[in-house]
Design a protein around this motif. Structure first.
Motif, PDB file in Angstrom:
ATOM      1  N   ALA A  99       0.831  -1.203   0.000  1.00 26.13           N
ATOM      2  CA  ALA A  99       0.000   0.000   0.000  1.00 26.13           C
ATOM      3  C   ALA A  99       0.865   1.252   0.000  1.00 26.13           C
ATOM      4  CB  ALA A  99      -0.935  -0.008   1.207  1.00 26.13           C
ATOM      5  N   MET A 100       1.938   1.247   0.783  1.00 27.37           N
ATOM      6  CA  MET A 100       2.861   2.385   0.803  1.00 27.37           C
ATOM      7  C   MET A 100       3.476   2.605  -0.571  1.00 27.37           C
ATOM      8  SD  MET A 100       4.907   1.807   4.382  1.00 27.37           S
ATOM      9  CE  MET A 100       4.196   2.212   5.979  1.00 27.37           C
ATOM     10  N   GLN A 101       3.914   1.518  -1.195  1.00 27.34           N
ATOM     11  CA  GLN A 101       4.573   1.624  -2.500  1.00 27.34           C
ATOM     12  C   GLN A 101       3.614   2.169  -3.557  1.00 27.34           C
ATOM     13  OE1 GLN A 101       5.691  -2.566  -2.377  1.00 27.34           O
ATOM     14  NE2 GLN A 101       7.857  -1.999  -2.550  1.00 27.34           N
ATOM     15  N   LEU A 102       2.370   1.703  -3.538  1.00 31.39           N
ATOM     16  CA  LEU A 102       1.403   2.191  -4.523  1.00 31.39           C
ATOM     17  C   LEU A 102       1.116   3.675  -4.295  1.00 31.39           C
ATOM     18  CD1 LEU A 102      -0.420   1.620  -6.904  1.00 31.39           C
ATOM     19  CD2 LEU A 102      -2.183   0.832  -5.324  1.00 31.39           C
ATOM     20  N   ILE A 103       1.078   4.111  -3.039  1.00 27.59           N
ATOM     21  CA  ILE A 103       0.884   5.527  -2.749  1.00 27.59           C
ATOM     22  C   ILE A 103       2.006   6.358  -3.349  1.00 27.59           C
ATOM     23  CG2 ILE A 103       1.009   7.210  -0.857  1.00 27.59           C
ATOM     24  CD1 ILE A 103      -0.710   5.248   0.782  1.00 27.59           C
ATOM     25  N   VAL A 104       3.229   5.861  -3.287  1.00 27.45           N
ATOM     26  CA  VAL A 104       4.359   6.601  -3.860  1.00 27.45           C
ATOM     27  C   VAL A 104       4.154   6.823  -5.356  1.00 27.45           C
ATOM     28  CG1 VAL A 104       6.846   6.593  -4.281  1.00 27.45           C
ATOM     29  CG2 VAL A 104       5.953   5.761  -2.101  1.00 27.45           C
ATOM     30  N   GLU A 105       3.691   5.791  -6.042  1.00 29.88           N
ATOM     31  CA  GLU A 105       3.480   5.937  -7.481  1.00 29.88           C
ATOM     32  C   GLU A 105       2.326   6.902  -7.774  1.00 29.88           C
ATOM     33  OE1 GLU A 105       4.473   3.806 -11.343  1.00 29.88           O
ATOM     34  OE2 GLU A 105       3.667   2.375  -9.888  1.00 29.88           O
ATOM     35  N   TYR A 126      -8.350  15.159 -11.071  1.00 25.30           N
ATOM     36  CA  TYR A 126      -7.127  14.465 -10.694  1.00 25.30           C
ATOM     37  C   TYR A 126      -7.438  13.132 -10.004  1.00 25.30           C
ATOM     38  CZ  TYR A 126      -5.360  19.185 -11.501  1.00 25.30           C
ATOM     39  OH  TYR A 126      -5.084  20.414 -12.045  1.00 25.30           O
ATOM     40  N   HIS A 127      -8.566  13.085  -9.299  1.00 28.77           N
ATOM     41  CA  HIS A 127      -8.962  11.841  -8.632  1.00 28.77           C
ATOM     42  C   HIS A 127      -9.272  10.757  -9.667  1.00 28.77           C
ATOM     43  CE1 HIS A 127     -10.252   9.320  -5.422  1.00 28.77           C
ATOM     44  NE2 HIS A 127     -10.455  10.287  -4.555  1.00 28.77           N
ATOM     45  N   PHE A 128      -9.932  11.139 -10.736  1.00 28.85           N
ATOM     46  CA  PHE A 128     -10.197  10.209 -11.831  1.00 28.85           C
ATOM     47  C   PHE A 128      -8.888   9.646 -12.380  1.00 28.85           C
ATOM     48  CE2 PHE A 128     -10.407   9.544 -16.423  1.00 28.85           C
ATOM     49  CZ  PHE A 128     -11.521   8.741 -16.576  1.00 28.85           C
ATOM     50  N   ALA A 129      -7.924  10.526 -12.624  1.00 30.08           N
ATOM     51  CA  ALA A 129      -6.618  10.077 -13.118  1.00 30.08           C
ATOM     52  C   ALA A 129      -5.936   9.158 -12.115  1.00 30.08           C
ATOM     53  CB  ALA A 129      -5.737  11.292 -13.419  1.00 30.08           C
ATOM     54  N   LEU A 130      -6.086   9.486 -10.854  1.00 30.03           N
ATOM     55  CA  LEU A 130      -5.500   8.669  -9.774  1.00 30.03           C
ATOM     56  C   LEU A 130      -6.004   7.231  -9.848  1.00 30.03           C
ATOM     57  CD1 LEU A 130      -5.607   9.851  -6.053  1.00 30.03           C
ATOM     58  CD2 LEU A 130      -6.393   7.583  -6.668  1.00 30.03           C
ATOM     59  N   PHE A 131      -7.308   7.064 -10.080  1.00 29.02           N
ATOM     60  CA  PHE A 131      -7.862   5.714 -10.176  1.00 29.02           C
ATOM     61  C   PHE A 131      -7.178   4.916 -11.287  1.00 29.02           C
ATOM     62  CE2 PHE A 131     -12.123   7.273  -8.329  1.00 29.02           C
ATOM     63  CZ  PHE A 131     -11.829   6.769  -7.079  1.00 29.02           C
ATOM     64  N   LEU A 132      -7.119   5.502 -12.474  1.00 29.55           N
ATOM     65  CA  LEU A 132      -6.557   4.772 -13.611  1.00 29.55           C
ATOM     66  C   LEU A 132      -5.088   4.441 -13.392  1.00 29.55           C
ATOM     67  CD1 LEU A 132      -8.227   6.540 -16.675  1.00 29.55           C
ATOM     68  CD2 LEU A 132      -8.883   4.412 -15.543  1.00 29.55           C
ATOM     69  N   LYS A 133      -4.348   5.400 -12.839  1.00 30.83           N
ATOM     70  CA  LYS A 133      -2.928   5.150 -12.567  1.00 30.83           C
ATOM     71  C   LYS A 133      -2.764   4.023 -11.548  1.00 30.83           C
ATOM     72  CE  LYS A 133       1.469   5.810 -12.790  1.00 30.83           C
ATOM     73  NZ  LYS A 133       2.217   5.433 -14.013  1.00 30.83           N
ATOM     74  N   ALA A 134      -3.561   4.046 -10.501  1.00 33.38           N
ATOM     75  CA  ALA A 134      -3.451   3.009  -9.469  1.00 33.38           C
ATOM     76  C   ALA A 134      -3.776   1.637 -10.040  1.00 33.38           C
ATOM     77  CB  ALA A 134      -4.387   3.339  -8.307  1.00 33.38           C
ATOM     78  N   PHE A 135      -4.831   1.559 -10.849  1.00 32.29           N
ATOM     79  CA  PHE A 135      -5.205   0.263 -11.429  1.00 32.29           C
ATOM     80  C   PHE A 135      -4.095  -0.277 -12.331  1.00 32.29           C
ATOM     81  CE2 PHE A 135      -9.899   1.821 -11.281  1.00 32.29           C
ATOM     82  CZ  PHE A 135      -9.928   1.593  -9.910  1.00 32.29           C
ATOM     83  N   GLU A 136      -3.528   0.587 -13.152  1.00 32.15           N
ATOM     84  CA  GLU A 136      -2.440   0.131 -14.030  1.00 32.15           C
ATOM     85  C   GLU A 136      -1.232  -0.314 -13.228  1.00 32.15           C
ATOM     86  OE1 GLU A 136      -2.008   1.394 -18.260  1.00 32.15           O
ATOM     87  OE2 GLU A 136      -2.304   3.358 -17.317  1.00 32.15           O
ATOM     88  N   SER A 137      -0.921   0.426 -12.181  1.00 32.10           N
ATOM     89  CA  SER A 137       0.243   0.069 -11.369  1.00 32.10           C
ATOM     90  C   SER A 137       0.046  -1.275 -10.674  1.00 32.10           C
ATOM     91  CB  SER A 137       0.501   1.169 -10.326  1.00 32.10           C
ATOM     92  OG  SER A 137       1.619   0.853  -9.532  1.00 32.10           O
ATOM     93  N   ILE A 138      -1.181  -1.529 -10.220  1.00 33.46           N
ATOM     94  CA  ILE A 138      -1.472  -2.825  -9.592  1.00 33.46           C
ATOM     95  C   ILE A 138      -1.247  -3.960 -10.581  1.00 33.46           C
ATOM     96  CG2 ILE A 138      -3.341  -4.267  -8.697  1.00 33.46           C
ATOM     97  CD1 ILE A 138      -4.478  -1.717  -7.379  1.00 33.46           C
ATOM     98  N   ILE A 139      -1.676  -3.756 -11.821  1.00 30.39           N
ATOM     99  CA  ILE A 139      -1.522  -4.798 -12.845  1.00 30.39           C
ATOM    100  C   ILE A 139      -0.058  -4.982 -13.214  1.00 30.39           C
ATOM    101  CG2 ILE A 139      -2.058  -5.396 -15.237  1.00 30.39           C
ATOM    102  CD1 ILE A 139      -4.693  -3.811 -14.852  1.00 30.39           C
TER     103      ILE A 139
END
Length: 476
Positions: free
Chosen positions: A223-229, A285-298
């Protein structure tokens, strides 16, 4: 070393975004924004229009998984067929709606046809992730635009006793879905700063602790690492406007317990942003945050970061105000001093809770070093005085032309009586304080929690500006 690499990456990302006219995430936002919602105050009926459209889309599953105290349905929206599951819950506090708006925009993106690149992104998400949304967990609180549910209980402090039907619904979904990731979506006060920066904490993130010792296991580390991204992305849009939320363990809170129950949990708090009271820029920016987080998880790209990168994000601090004036000369009962003055704004709801007016309030007097205002002025060499009540009664608000108001300001008048003061008039939205014709006296003394009207004079005794209802106006 990784912290240095993160700083370089953030700089390059910021440079790239500003060197180009477009950004793919923001392009998708503008193409898919839910136009029926354009301000912070809305209720369940408004988002139901979007949710109902999804019921006819085979890619979505919408089911009622609970009901609020007042009987409003709590819906779970499911999309995607991947093996990795993500649970997102929004507006468990009814007056914290930013993520809900962004989720509606995300639903449009996922349900509508996109360009070739967008369709490839959607396929990537669908093949890898199963997304579960509880887009308004506290519909009763949202209708009244208040934090608590109809029982007066903070749902985010109900993870253990489960006294609320809304908390029960969230717990049942956690047990049923067993999500790999959880996004706990909130808003915080606009009066938080991002560390020592002179900028508001527009976003604050937290990987909640799961025990008092604040230990870091594999899930909390992820969770910490994903927050950094995510932080790197947001820094590219609004540099220095990201903070880190305090991680003191709260045994009653859902975020802390989700982490304890094995969910890699991320708290997102939306704060303030200049000239964005309705949070429409933050929503983007929140919308962008969602997409970035999903891609990073994958992609597992978040794994490149370390705990030190997370800890480099500054803590948010409650050090923002609406207005800060500094070093103004003021005579207080014969004692002349150079003081700083800070105003905040208190929102008062309309009867239907869909509108509001703001009243200024002095929250700090004295040395405001370390504080920052959305309006911030150094008045060294200037004199602060009480505004005066205009002696004549003005017939109506229509007479308050810009030229007339400027003339009043130049003569030190900040308060006016109206012969006809309409009931529906938002009298706190003027550069004059408006009163009824029966008013005979105004108290514009500077006092803590007061809302005085003030004038600012230069060294020649000429009025340069006024403060009315906690807002600075230039006489120009």
């Amino acid at each position: 070393m990784k912290t240095l690499l993160l700083q370089i990456f953030t700089f390059l990302l910021f440079f790239q975004m500003n060197a180009q006219d477009t950004d793919p995430y923001l392009d998708y936002f503008h193409q898919n924004v839910e136009k029926n919602i354009d301000q912070r105050r809305f209720n369940y009926d408004d988002i139901l229009k979007t949710i109902n459209k999804l019921k006819d889309n085979a890619a979505f599953k919408v089911e009622q998984v609970g009901a609020s105290v007042e009987g409003e349905p709590i819906n779970l929206v499911c999309w995607g067929n991947g093996n990795e599951s993500v649970l997102l819950w929004s507006q468990m506090h009814g007056d914290e709606p930013t993520a809900t708006m962004a989720i509606m925009d995300l639903f449009n993106f996922l349900s509508e046809e996109q360009d070739e690149t967008g369709e490839l992104l959607k396929k990537k998400l669908s093949d890898s992730l199963s997304l579960y949304f509880l887009p308004m967990l506290n519909p009763d609180g949202a209708r009244a635009f208040r934090r608590h549910n109809s029982m007066g209980i903070d749902i985010n402090r109900d993870a253990l006793k489960l006294n609320t039907p809304e908390g029960n619904a969230l717990k049942r979904m956690q047990e049923r879905i067993r999500p790999d990731w959880g996004f706990n979506l909130h808003d915080q006060s606009r009066y938080y700063k991002a560390g020592s920066n002179d900028e508001p904490a527009t976003f604050s993130f937290l990987a909640p602790a799961y025990n008092k010792q604040k230990d870091i296991n594999g899930n909390r580390l992820a969770a910490m690492q994903l927050i950094v991204e995510i932080n790197a992305l947001i820094q590219g849009y609004i540099p220095n406007q990201v903070g880190r939320y305090d991680d003191t363990f709260e045994p009653r809170a859902f975020g802390d317990n989700m982490q304890k129950w094995g969910v890699r949990t991320i708290l997102v708090e939306c704060g303030g942003n200049p000239e964005d009271l309705e949070k429409q820029e933050i929503r983007k920016y929140h919308f962008a945050l969602f997409l970035k987080a999903f891609e990073s998880i994958i992609d597992r790209s978040y794994k490149a970061y370390a705990v030190s990168d997370y800890e480099a994000i500054p803590f948010n601090r409650r050090r923002m105000m609406e207005l800060v004036i500094r070093n103004a000369t003021y005579n207080f009962k014969g004692f002349q001093t150079n003081l700083d003055l800070g105003f905040q704004a208190i929102e008062y709801d309309s009867k239907d809770h869909l509108d509001f007016y703001k009243k200024g309030s002095i929250s700090e007097v004295g040395d405001l070093t370390g504080y920052q205002g959305y309006q911030d002025f150094d008045l060294s060499g200037k004199v602060l005085k009480k505004g005066k009540l205009y002696p004549e009664i003005v017939s109506s608000a229509k007479s308050l032309t810009p030229e007339f108001i400027q003339r009043l300001h130049r003569n030190g008048y900040t308060d006016v009586r109206l012969g006809n003061l309409p009931v529906k008039l938002n009298r706190y939205d003027f550069s004059l304080m408006l009163h009824s014709s029966k008013k005979t006296y105004v108290n514009n003394e500077i006092q803590l929690y007061g809302n005085p009207s003030l004038i600012i004079e230069n060294d020649q005794g000429m009025v340069e500006g006024v403060i009315v209802n906690g807002v600075y106006y230039s006489v120009k």
